[in-house]
Design an enzyme around this catalytic site. Structure first.
Site, PDB file in Angstrom:
ATOM      1  N   ARG A  15       6.010   3.517 -29.493  1.00 14.29           N
ATOM      2  CA  ARG A  15       5.937   2.760 -28.247  1.00 14.29           C
ATOM      3  C   ARG A  15       5.335   1.368 -28.460  1.00 14.29           C
ATOM      4  NH1 ARG A  15       5.556   8.184 -27.037  1.00 14.29           N
ATOM      5  NH2 ARG A  15       7.040   8.825 -25.425  1.00 14.29           N
ATOM      6  N   SER A  16       5.059   1.021 -29.710  1.00 13.98           N
ATOM      7  CA  SER A  16       4.504  -0.303 -29.988  1.00 13.98           C
ATOM      8  C   SER A  16       5.418  -1.436 -29.522  1.00 13.98           C
ATOM      9  CB  SER A  16       4.202  -0.442 -31.477  1.00 13.98           C
ATOM     10  OG  SER A  16       3.120   0.396 -31.848  1.00 13.98           O
ATOM     11  N   LYS A  65       0.349   4.468 -43.942  1.00 13.76           N
ATOM     12  CA  LYS A  65      -0.941   3.802 -43.805  1.00 13.76           C
ATOM     13  C   LYS A  65      -1.745   3.787 -45.109  1.00 13.76           C
ATOM     14  CE  LYS A  65      -1.560   4.683 -38.853  1.00 13.76           C
ATOM     15  NZ  LYS A  65      -2.464   5.235 -37.822  1.00 13.76           N
ATOM     16  N   ASN A  86      -3.368  -0.154 -40.823  1.00 12.12           N
ATOM     17  CA  ASN A  86      -2.313  -0.051 -39.807  1.00 12.12           C
ATOM     18  C   ASN A  86      -1.888  -1.409 -39.249  1.00 12.12           C
ATOM     19  OD1 ASN A  86      -4.465  -0.717 -38.120  1.00 12.12           O
ATOM     20  ND2 ASN A  86      -3.839   0.697 -36.500  1.00 12.12           N
ATOM     21  N   ASP A 101      -7.450   1.133 -35.558  1.00 17.55           N
ATOM     22  CA  ASP A 101      -7.712   2.381 -34.841  1.00 17.55           C
ATOM     23  C   ASP A 101      -9.201   2.514 -34.541  1.00 17.55           C
ATOM     24  OD1 ASP A 101      -5.083   3.253 -34.769  1.00 17.55           O
ATOM     25  OD2 ASP A 101      -5.236   4.342 -36.666  1.00 17.55           O
ATOM     26  N   GLY A 128     -11.222  17.614 -36.573  1.00 18.60           N
ATOM     27  CA  GLY A 128     -10.173  17.091 -37.426  1.00 18.60           C
ATOM     28  C   GLY A 128     -10.771  16.264 -38.545  1.00 18.60           C
ATOM     29  N   ILE A 221      -7.310  12.289 -28.607  1.00 19.52           N
ATOM     30  CA  ILE A 221      -6.436  11.168 -28.965  1.00 19.52           C
ATOM     31  C   ILE A 221      -4.963  11.497 -28.751  1.00 19.52           C
ATOM     32  CG2 ILE A 221      -8.129  10.364 -30.657  1.00 19.52           C
ATOM     33  CD1 ILE A 221      -6.019  11.147 -32.827  1.00 19.52           C
ATOM     34  N   GLY A 244      -5.838  10.022 -24.500  1.00 19.80           N
ATOM     35  CA  GLY A 244      -5.478   9.387 -25.759  1.00 19.80           C
ATOM     36  C   GLY A 244      -4.680   8.103 -25.640  1.00 19.80           C
TER      37      GLY A 244
END
Length: 282
Positions: A15-16, A65, A86, A101, A128, A221, A244
């Protein structure tokens, strides 16, 4: 015309382009932002061609990345801490890399919880141990919380994260076994899920939030769905929640500023645009 991109594999879900396209229109800028699908085997050659293709820079997403981190000519201290890049741009004739991020997550926490929220957080729990978890921990290490616990279903990955990031800050950084989360939850005023649990098509994250402090905030997120089972459970316990989507929006700001020379604003209109796209696709 200034050109920028997002590169990944696959990339059609990104969606960038919607985010940066919105800002280009809003600020009346002569620029473009495009998706580029590059397989991992070709990523090194792609980076070498960025300048000759006329790009001012771009974003890097899964699975590139870590390779971008290894391939850029210069890295910010933030990228060094996380071990992933990123955002790319040219400066002084060199290809630079950053990890936005970190600032994206923290900016979203600030916007969602209000100025000074961290004064109430003595202990944070991060679920995570992947790249997103590293960015979250790196951001929290810049704030005055005293302890950060990292829990992962594979404990060795949490141990790797703690080993890599512990020297960066006097904040106490510790691991927690997944099975021992019940002992950490009563002390955690901030709980952050960076795993895929709760994402559309994935199992929910089973966490007994009845054990969390009454003033705790819960962040996830994952943004598809926007209200994950974890956030729904947090709301049911009258805990503050942080979705998120804001991290996605705020992490895009530094790159746009570097490529197009304008610091864009994350607005309710932009959020509504992305939410409409999510709903249309799901």
């Amino acid at each position: 015309m200034t050109k920028a991109f997002v590169v990944g594999h696959p990339i059609k879900h990104s969606r960038s382009p919607l985010i940066h396209g919105y800002w280009l229109d809003r600020y009346g800028l002569d620029g473009s932002y495009e998706r580029i699908d590059v397989a991992p085997v070709n990523f090194g050659d792609f980076l070498k061609s960025v300048r000759s293709q006329g790009f001012a820079g771009g974003n890097v997403t899964i699975p590139h990345k870590e390779m971008a981190f290894l391939s850029v000519e210069r890295r910010t201290a933030q990228a060094e801490r996380v071990g992933a890049v990123n955002t790319l741009w040219f400066e002084g004739g060199l290809l630079w890399g950053d990890n936005t991020d970190v600032t994206g997550f923290m900016a979203h926490l600030d916007a969602s919880l209000g100025t000074g929220w961290e004064r109430d957080v003595e202990t944070a729990l991060v679920l995570g141990a992947g790249g997103a978890a590293r960015a979250v921990v790196a951001g929290l290490q810049n704030r005055p919380c005293k302890r950060i616990f990292v829990a992962n279903r594979t404990l060795s990955k949490a141990e790797d994260l703690v080993r890599d990031l512990r020297p960066a800050s006097p904040v106490g950084l510790e691991t927690s076994a997944w099975e021992a989360l019940g002992r950490v939850l009563p002390h955690a005023q901030l709980i952050v899920n960076t795993t895929s649990l709760g994402m559309a098509g994935q199992p929910p994250l089973a966490l007994d939030l009845a054990k969390a402090p009454r003033n705790a905030a819960v962040a996830d997120i994952v943004y598809v769905p926007l209200e994950t089972p974890l956030l729904a459970a947090a709301a049911a316990h009258n805990l503050r929640t942080v979705d998120g989507l804001g991290m996605l929006l705020h992490q895009a700001v530094p790159g746009f500023r570097r490529w197009f020379g304008v610091t864009p604003e994350v607005t309710p209109e932009l959020r509504a645009l992305i939410l409409a796209d999510i709903e249309a696709r799901t």
